[in-house]
Design a protein around this motif. Structure first.
Motif, mmCIF file in Angstrom:
data_model
loop_
_atom_site.group_PDB
_atom_site.id
_atom_site.type_symbol
_atom_site.label_atom_id
_atom_site.label_comp_id
_atom_site.label_asym_id
_atom_site.label_seq_id
_atom_site.Cartn_x
_atom_site.Cartn_y
_atom_site.Cartn_z
ATOM 1 N N TRP A 10 -47.473 -30.335 3.385
ATOM 2 C CA TRP A 10 -46.094 -29.834 3.425
ATOM 3 C C TRP A 10 -45.579 -29.804 4.859
ATOM 4 O O TRP A 10 -44.416 -30.055 5.114
ATOM 5 N N ARG A 11 -46.459 -29.530 5.812
ATOM 6 C CA ARG A 11 -46.065 -29.537 7.222
ATOM 7 C C ARG A 11 -45.831 -30.965 7.693
ATOM 8 O O ARG A 11 -44.886 -31.261 8.418
ATOM 9 N N MET A 15 -41.628 -29.790 6.028
ATOM 10 C CA MET A 15 -41.172 -28.609 5.292
ATOM 11 C C MET A 15 -41.816 -27.360 5.855
ATOM 12 O O MET A 15 -42.852 -27.428 6.504
ATOM 13 N N THR A 16 -41.205 -26.220 5.542
ATOM 14 C CA THR A 16 -41.868 -24.947 5.798
ATOM 15 C C THR A 16 -42.669 -24.602 4.557
ATOM 16 O O THR A 16 -42.457 -25.169 3.481
ATOM 17 N N TYR A 17 -43.569 -23.645 4.695
ATOM 18 C CA TYR A 17 -44.374 -23.243 3.544
ATOM 19 C C TYR A 17 -43.498 -22.611 2.467
ATOM 20 O O TYR A 17 -43.728 -22.806 1.276
ATOM 21 N N THR A 19 -40.372 -23.356 1.697
ATOM 22 C CA THR A 19 -39.703 -24.435 0.972
ATOM 23 C C THR A 19 -40.658 -25.088 -0.020
ATOM 24 O O THR A 19 -40.314 -25.295 -1.186
ATOM 25 N N TYR A 20 -41.864 -25.380 0.435
ATOM 26 C CA TYR A 20 -42.882 -25.970 -0.431
ATOM 27 C C TYR A 20 -43.203 -25.042 -1.600
ATOM 28 O O TYR A 20 -43.276 -25.473 -2.751
#
Length: 70
Positions: A10-11, A15-17, A19-20
């Motif tokens: 995800w990184r 994305m941020t965690y 958002t994921y």
């Protein structure tokens, strides 16, 4: 010295965690059948309060909700 540790996907996708995590939660909710989907929708409502501060003291809080039905 650069680290050789694996980067979470995800990184790596930018994305941020949070958002994921939201994408995953929505995917799971979309797979549910009744009556479980109604229960899940009811749990995702968020309520919070906002209080103005005047002269270092909080005023009466206002309760808010993100519920689109309200």
């Amino acid at each position: 010295m650069a680290s050789n540790a694996a980067v979470p996907f995800w990184r790596a996708a930018g994305m941020t965690y949070i958002t994921y995590s939201n994408i995953c939660a929505n995917t799971v909710r979309n797979c549910l059948k009744e009556p479980y989907i109604s229960e899940a929708v009811a749990r995702e409502k968020v309520h919070f309060s906002v209080a103005k501060w005047v002269d270092g003291k909080p005023q009466k809080p206002i309760v808010r909700s993100d519920d689109p039905e309200e």
